[in-house]
Design a protein around this motif. Structure first.
Motif, PDB file in Angstrom:
ATOM      1  N   SER A  44     -49.887 -17.098 -18.643  1.00 57.68           N
ATOM      2  CA  SER A  44     -50.596 -15.853 -18.361  1.00 57.68           C
ATOM      3  C   SER A  44     -49.643 -14.901 -17.647  1.00 57.68           C
ATOM      4  O   SER A  44     -49.097 -15.229 -16.588  1.00 57.68           O
ATOM      5  CB  SER A  44     -51.828 -16.120 -17.494  1.00 57.68           C
ATOM      6  OG  SER A  44     -52.510 -14.911 -17.224  1.00 57.68           O
ATOM      7  N   THR A  46     -48.476 -10.951 -16.134  1.00 54.88           N
ATOM      8  CA  THR A  46     -49.001  -9.877 -15.313  1.00 54.88           C
ATOM      9  C   THR A  46     -48.194  -8.620 -15.573  1.00 54.88           C
ATOM     10  O   THR A  46     -47.129  -8.660 -16.193  1.00 54.88           O
ATOM     11  CB  THR A  46     -48.949 -10.266 -13.825  1.00 54.88           C
ATOM     12  OG1 THR A  46     -49.624  -9.263 -13.051  1.00 54.88           O
ATOM     13  CG2 THR A  46     -47.513 -10.393 -13.325  1.00 54.88           C
ATOM     14  N   TRP A  75     -50.695 -14.834 -22.715  1.00 53.93           N
ATOM     15  CA  TRP A  75     -51.945 -14.174 -22.386  1.00 53.93           C
ATOM     16  C   TRP A  75     -51.689 -13.192 -21.243  1.00 53.93           C
ATOM     17  O   TRP A  75     -50.583 -13.149 -20.694  1.00 53.93           O
ATOM     18  CB  TRP A  75     -52.994 -15.199 -21.937  1.00 53.93           C
ATOM     19  CG  TRP A  75     -53.224 -16.319 -22.903  1.00 53.93           C
ATOM     20  CD1 TRP A  75     -52.429 -17.424 -23.106  1.00 53.93           C
ATOM     21  CD2 TRP A  75     -54.325 -16.469 -23.809  1.00 53.93           C
ATOM     22  NE1 TRP A  75     -52.971 -18.233 -24.075  1.00 53.93           N
ATOM     23  CE2 TRP A  75     -54.136 -17.682 -24.518  1.00 53.93           C
ATOM     24  CE3 TRP A  75     -55.463 -15.698 -24.063  1.00 53.93           C
ATOM     25  CZ2 TRP A  75     -55.040 -18.125 -25.470  1.00 53.93           C
ATOM     26  CZ3 TRP A  75     -56.362 -16.147 -25.005  1.00 53.93           C
ATOM     27  CH2 TRP A  75     -56.148 -17.352 -25.713  1.00 53.93           C
ATOM     28  N   TRP A  76     -52.718 -12.437 -20.869  1.00 51.52           N
ATOM     29  CA  TRP A  76     -52.604 -11.523 -19.734  1.00 51.52           C
ATOM     30  C   TRP A  76     -53.804 -11.686 -18.823  1.00 51.52           C
ATOM     31  O   TRP A  76     -54.952 -11.729 -19.290  1.00 51.52           O
ATOM     32  CB  TRP A  76     -52.507 -10.066 -20.219  1.00 51.52           C
ATOM     33  CG  TRP A  76     -51.135  -9.745 -20.707  1.00 51.52           C
ATOM     34  CD1 TRP A  76     -50.117  -9.169 -19.993  1.00 51.52           C
ATOM     35  CD2 TRP A  76     -50.594 -10.024 -22.012  1.00 51.52           C
ATOM     36  NE1 TRP A  76     -48.995  -9.067 -20.768  1.00 51.52           N
ATOM     37  CE2 TRP A  76     -49.257  -9.590 -22.016  1.00 51.52           C
ATOM     38  CE3 TRP A  76     -51.107 -10.604 -23.169  1.00 51.52           C
ATOM     39  CZ2 TRP A  76     -48.435  -9.714 -23.126  1.00 51.52           C
ATOM     40  CZ3 TRP A  76     -50.293 -10.735 -24.283  1.00 51.52           C
ATOM     41  CH2 TRP A  76     -48.974 -10.289 -24.255  1.00 51.52           C
ATOM     42  N   SER A  77     -53.548 -11.783 -17.523  1.00 53.38           N
ATOM     43  CA  SER A  77     -54.653 -11.932 -16.573  1.00 53.38           C
ATOM     44  C   SER A  77     -55.492 -10.664 -16.498  1.00 53.38           C
ATOM     45  O   SER A  77     -56.677 -10.726 -16.152  1.00 53.38           O
ATOM     46  CB  SER A  77     -54.130 -12.298 -15.183  1.00 53.38           C
ATOM     47  OG  SER A  77     -53.237 -11.303 -14.694  1.00 53.38           O
ATOM     48  N   PHE A 145     -53.518 -22.730 -17.918  1.00 56.63           N
ATOM     49  CA  PHE A 145     -52.192 -22.139 -18.043  1.00 56.63           C
ATOM     50  C   PHE A 145     -51.144 -22.993 -17.326  1.00 56.63           C
ATOM     51  O   PHE A 145     -51.351 -23.418 -16.188  1.00 56.63           O
ATOM     52  CB  PHE A 145     -52.192 -20.717 -17.489  1.00 56.63           C
ATOM     53  CG  PHE A 145     -53.133 -19.800 -18.214  1.00 56.63           C
ATOM     54  CD1 PHE A 145     -52.869 -19.401 -19.513  1.00 56.63           C
ATOM     55  CD2 PHE A 145     -54.304 -19.367 -17.614  1.00 56.63           C
ATOM     56  CE1 PHE A 145     -53.745 -18.582 -20.199  1.00 56.63           C
ATOM     57  CE2 PHE A 145     -55.195 -18.552 -18.285  1.00 56.63           C
ATOM     58  CZ  PHE A 145     -54.911 -18.161 -19.590  1.00 56.63           C
ATOM     59  N   CYS A 148     -49.343 -19.235 -14.433  1.00 53.86           N
ATOM     60  CA  CYS A 148     -50.092 -17.985 -14.351  1.00 53.86           C
ATOM     61  C   CYS A 148     -49.355 -17.074 -13.376  1.00 53.86           C
ATOM     62  O   CYS A 148     -49.336 -17.328 -12.167  1.00 53.86           O
ATOM     63  CB  CYS A 148     -51.517 -18.225 -13.879  1.00 53.86           C
ATOM     64  SG  CYS A 148     -52.495 -16.714 -13.649  1.00 53.86           S
ATOM     65  N   ILE A 196     -58.205 -18.072 -13.483  1.00 54.81           N
ATOM     66  CA  ILE A 196     -56.915 -18.067 -12.784  1.00 54.81           C
ATOM     67  C   ILE A 196     -56.697 -19.385 -12.047  1.00 54.81           C
ATOM     68  O   ILE A 196     -55.628 -19.989 -12.118  1.00 54.81           O
ATOM     69  CB  ILE A 196     -56.861 -16.872 -11.809  1.00 54.81           C
ATOM     70  CG1 ILE A 196     -56.780 -15.549 -12.592  1.00 54.81           C
ATOM     71  CG2 ILE A 196     -55.675 -17.001 -10.845  1.00 54.81           C
ATOM     72  CD1 ILE A 196     -56.976 -14.313 -11.746  1.00 54.81           C
ATOM     73  N   SER A 199     -55.422 -22.749 -13.600  1.00 58.57           N
ATOM     74  CA  SER A 199     -54.007 -22.837 -13.982  1.00 58.57           C
ATOM     75  C   SER A 199     -53.326 -23.979 -13.250  1.00 58.57           C
ATOM     76  O   SER A 199     -53.633 -24.265 -12.091  1.00 58.57           O
ATOM     77  CB  SER A 199     -53.286 -21.530 -13.646  1.00 58.57           C
ATOM     78  OG  SER A 199     -53.922 -20.422 -14.240  1.00 58.57           O
ATOM     79  N   VAL A 202     -49.914 -21.330 -10.164  1.00 58.41           N
ATOM     80  CA  VAL A 202     -50.071 -19.900  -9.921  1.00 58.41           C
ATOM     81  C   VAL A 202     -48.834 -19.423  -9.182  1.00 58.41           C
ATOM     82  O   VAL A 202     -48.526 -19.919  -8.090  1.00 58.41           O
ATOM     83  CB  VAL A 202     -51.347 -19.603  -9.108  1.00 58.41           C
ATOM     84  CG1 VAL A 202     -51.346 -18.166  -8.603  1.00 58.41           C
ATOM     85  CG2 VAL A 202     -52.591 -19.852  -9.955  1.00 58.41           C
ATOM     86  N   GLY A 234     -53.296 -22.475  -7.661  1.00 54.65           N
ATOM     87  CA  GLY A 234     -53.056 -23.339  -8.804  1.00 54.65           C
ATOM     88  C   GLY A 234     -53.427 -24.776  -8.498  1.00 54.65           C
ATOM     89  O   GLY A 234     -53.465 -25.189  -7.341  1.00 54.65           O
TER      90      GLY A 234
END
Length: 259
Positions: A44, A46, A75-77, A145, A148, A196, A199, A202, A234
């Motif tokens: 993920s 940002t 992906w995108w948060s 993820f 992330c 989130i 994950s 993180v 995370g």
């Protein structure tokens, strides 16, 4: 969702440039290990200056050519609900910095809908939740993820989850539509906190003296409703990668000199 997380740690680099290089090297190492084991990797991303800087640093590394990127999904948060290709879009920044150079299958890039894709904001959020659900993991209808990435705003926001707003408290869905964002543009799509926090890792990346206060509050255990970064955790690791300018309020015992 399993409420068991790794302790927060802080890794300090001297300046933004070395910070981007350090995080990029760790990112490539982590993804290489995952795909070398024959496993898919979900990442993920940002937006923001440091998010793009990390990807640009990764693009310059010779290691990038030795990774089987066909196994990696991006992906995108969160995403700004503006037209496709707009420079404000996080996916456009990532494509320019790294993704366009990887030769990725189009199906491996999971970008939220743009404002000119024919969907209203709520429908775009629902469509992104449905896309996440296609890769459902053990913690919910979304992938877990491997990494992330998150930026942290001076106000402590992460993704498009801003302080003292209802979106940070939502737990019954994967994606939320954000209206009247306190930071422009006003319309956004954001993953929720449960996604989130499922994950494995993180990684929050932040630089500059204007981030020092938010970082200090996040590490001090502030309420995530008022400091969303305090609630990003995370399952295996929670790491703040920062530069020296952002480190003014970091307790010495939280600085990880080994990781």
């Amino acid at each position: 969702m399993v409420e068991a997380w790794a302790e927060k740690r802080v890794v300090i680099s001297p300046d933004p440039s070395s910070l981007a290089d350090s995080v990029a090297a760790r990112f490539l190492s982590r993804i290489a290990k995952r795909v070398d084991e024959g496993k898919p990797a979900h990442v993920s991303l940002t937006g923001g200056s440091m998010g793009s800087a990390v990807l640009a640093a990764a693009a310059k590394s010779p290691r990038v050519e030795r990774i089987d990127w066909s196994r990696v999904h991006f992906w995108w948060s969160d995403e700004r609900f503006v037209p496709a290709g707009h420079p404000d879009r996080n996916d456009q920044q990532a494509r320019t910095a790294l993704l366009d150079s990887l030769g990725l299958p189009a199906a491996n890039i999971h970008a939220p809908a743009a404002s000119d894709d024919g969907l209203e904001l709520d429908a775009a959020a629902e469509a992104y939740a449905a896309e996440l659900a296609r890769f459902a993991g053990v913690d919910g209808p979304w992938p877990s993820f491997d990494v992330c990435f998150l930026g942290v705003g001076p106000d402590g926001h992460i993704a498009s989850l801003f302080p003292d707003r209802p979106e940070i408290l939502i737990t019954d869905r994967a994606v939320v539509a954000v209206r009247d964002s306190p930071k422009p543009p006003p319309s956004r799509i954001s993953m929720t906190r449960p996604v989130i926090n499922s994950s494995k890792r993180v990684w929050m990346v932040l630089a500059g003296t204007d981030k020092a206060s938010a970082l200090g509050l996040a590490l001090a255990g502030a309420s995530y409703a008022s400091v969303p970064a305090a609630g990003a955790k995370g399952r295996k690791r929670t790491v703040f990668f920062i530069d020296l300018a952002a480190a003014a309020n970091v307790p010495p015992e939280l600085i990880d000199r080994e990781y």
